[in-house]
Design an enzyme around this catalytic site. Structure first.
Site, PDB file in Angstrom:
ATOM      1  N   GLY A  91       3.684 -46.883 -26.245  1.00 34.90           N
ATOM      2  CA  GLY A  91       4.493 -45.829 -25.629  1.00 34.90           C
ATOM      3  C   GLY A  91       3.845 -44.458 -25.607  1.00 34.90           C
ATOM      4  CB  SER A  92       5.450 -41.153 -25.104  1.00 31.60           C
ATOM      5  OG  SER A  92       5.019 -39.810 -25.078  1.00 31.60           O
ATOM      6  CB  THR A  93       0.010 -39.800 -25.889  1.00 26.14           C
ATOM      7  OG1 THR A  93       0.402 -38.914 -24.847  1.00 26.14           O
ATOM      8  CG2 THR A  93      -0.730 -40.979 -25.301  1.00 26.14           C
TER       9      THR A  93
END
Lengths: 136, 419
Positions: free
Chosen positions: A61-63
């Site tokens: 998922g999102s960094t």
């Protein structure tokens, strides 16, 4: 049981294990206000990872996940140690900026060797994981 | 990871505590990926805004900037929560204003260029082919690798900021040519490309991202005249349902003039993935999460609208009025707002009841306060905005073409495709 592992960070920590067989995203997947996994359908959904030794395959998922992990850490809701099957950047950086002991790439699959409630000691400095089964 | 003398001194704190912290991050990060050395970066882009940073993240930035730490590399910043020039008319709560100002002061002190844009490659942050860069923002990172041919891993903000301060990044992953070869072949032959709008490429990306995961795909049989908005639509969506950092669009990607070049040798005899128009149509419906008729907000700009997109929206809105119970937002960068003003577009758009909002994107920042103001159902032409607005902020989302969304803004009800 004592297993060799590759260090991601340094430091020693001991605590109760919580084990997931699914990748975790800290942005959206974990509530930084409580440390509770909130991703619908996740195998840890509704359970808190705060203060535990969190064992899971890898990150996803999102960094931006490392910001959410940092906020959880400062509020006392982050896991105190991390064991991954395979390291991933977002989880690694989360551990790095919070000095959370973390290892990966164990000589045996941690998802098979470790169960919820086991007492687990991570020595990230030397790359060693010590597992004591509950009640033994 | 080996450090040279200068880097070793940074690690020991000779250049201050902020530089030391940055070097500690890079050393640990490089070690866990078994990088052998640090290599210079030419461009950095940082992503996080208040909804993900929270108060603790602001404090972390302030501490980093505290002893006068500065970036050594040209570094730009992704969108923020609101347009600082419209705080009063948009009634932005003071608590958010205070926090955004603190983030801005810390970033300014660190020496970042405050573009507040996710089309930073349109407003001055343009790497060259082969440049090593650190772009935190999965959509533009895959754009840099696949369209420009610059080299960036899927780095988060902490690594990107550390790279900007040290001026270098651990050499691993997509920085190494041997790791940039295609791993799976995707044949898109048979799709009705002659009818495709950018939205259809987003549906294609949504469908394929789930199958691609973290692998590097090579696409064959894309139309040779594919427009940049279609390319952006495909790439930015592939990183929503998947986590790939590089996509070889054969005939478009600089490193992939041919499929052989993409694979660095033999091309698989049969494609690993094929796709039918039915798959793409199905994905199109799947991107929407709403079933409500009335739409509270139509929001464009994920990634932020280019001047061409604003022109398209303005042309579609000509002679029409946005419904009084529905808002229409066009999110873009300050540079595009300046162009709109100069060309008279701003006036035309305002006259129709649309709002041009600078420094924010349609996926995340504004939804924090929009939700508090009762906005529940939104319409978007971005699959990425649909995913994040729904999953991070609980918005009900409709996904459709730019034309569908403009018609929705005028009637106040969803006018696009539905299952």
């Amino acid at each position: 049981m004592i297993l060799k592992a590759k260090p991601v960070t340094r430091g020693v920590v001991e605590g109760e294990a919580i084990v997931s067989h699914m990748p975790i995203s800290f942005t959206g997947g974990m509530d930084p206000e409580t440390g509770i996994i909130r991703e619908p359908g996740h195998d840890l959904e509704g359970r808190s990872v705060a203060g535990k030794i969190l064992v899971f395959p890898t990150g996803k998922g999102s960094t931006t996940g490392s910001w959410q992990f940092y906020a959880a850490f400062k509020r006392g809701h982050a896991p105190k140690g991390i064991i991954n099957v395979r390291v991933e950047g977002v989880v690694a950086v989360s551990a790095i900026i919070t000095d959370t002991p973390m290892v990966h790439d164990l000589e045996k699959d941690p998802l098979e060797c470790i169960e919820d409630g086991d007492l687990v000691k991570i020595d990230a400095t030397h790359g060693v994981v010590e597992i004591s089964k509950q009640g033994t | 990871m080996e450090l040279n003398d200068q880097q070793q001194k940074m690690l020991e704190g000779e250049n201050g505590s902020g530089v030391q912290k940055a070097m500690e991050i890079l050393q640990a990060y490089g070690d866990c990926y078994e990088a052998e050395r640090l290599i210079p970066v030419t461009s950095v882009h940082v992503a996080g805004n208040f909804p993900v940073l929270m108060d603790e993240g602001i404090e972390w930035l302030e501490e980093l900037a505290g002893d006068g730490t500065k970036v050594r590399v040209f570094t730009t910043k992704n969108p923020e929560m609101f347009d600082p020039e419209q705080v009063d008319e948009m009634e932005i709560p003071t608590i958010y204003q205070v926090r955004q100002r603190r983030i801005q002061e810390a970033l300014k002190s660190l020496g970042l260029v405050l573009t507040y844009s996710c089309h930073h490659y349109l407003v001055g942050n343009v790497p060259r082919f082969g440049d090593h860069i650190a772009w935190a923002s999965s959509g533009s990172q895959v754009f840099a690798n696949s369209v420009i041919g610059a080299r960036s891993n899927r780095d988060g903000d902490h690594v990107a900021l550390a790279a900007a301060i040290v001026g270098a990044i651990p050499e691993w992953g997509l920085h190494l040519p041997e790791n940039r070869k295609a791993e799976i072949l995707i044949d898109v032959d048979g799709l009705k490309f002659e009818e495709y709008e950018p939205t259809d490429y987003k549906a294609l990306g949504w469908h394929l991202g789930k199958q691609v995961g973290m692998k590097i795909p090579a696409f064959v049989n894309l139309p040779s005249d594919m427009h940049i908005e279609g390319i952006k639509g495909l790439l930015y969506t592939l990183t929503v349902t998947g986590a790939t950092g590089l996509v070889h669009l054969v005939g478009i990607t600089p490193e992939a003039p041919t499929a052989e070049a993409a694979f660095g040798g033999a091309v698989p005899g049969t494609p690993d993935i094929t796709v039918s128009q039915k798959d793409v149509d199905e994905a199109f419906y799947e991107i929407s999460s709403s079933s409500a008729e009335k739409v509270d907000l139509v929001i464009f700009g994920c990634p932020q609208c280019s001047i061409q997109e604003v022109q398209e929206i303005a042309a579609l809105l000509e002679g029409k009025r946005v419904h009084p119970d529905t808002q229409l937002w066009i999110c873009t960068s300050r540079w595009v707002v300046t162009l709109c003003e100069r060309m008279g577009l701003l006036e035309t758009l305002r006259a129709s009841g649309a709002r041009v909002v600078s420094d924010v994107g349609a996926a995340d920042g504004p939804h924090l306060y929009l939700k508090e103001k009762g906005v529940r159902v939104i319409a978007v032409n971005s699959a990425r905005a649909s995913y994040y607005a729904h999953n991070l902020f609980g918005m009900d989302t409709w996904f459709g073409s730019t034309g569908d969304c403009v018609r929705t803004a005028v009637s106040g009800r969803w006018e696009g495709k539905r299952r």
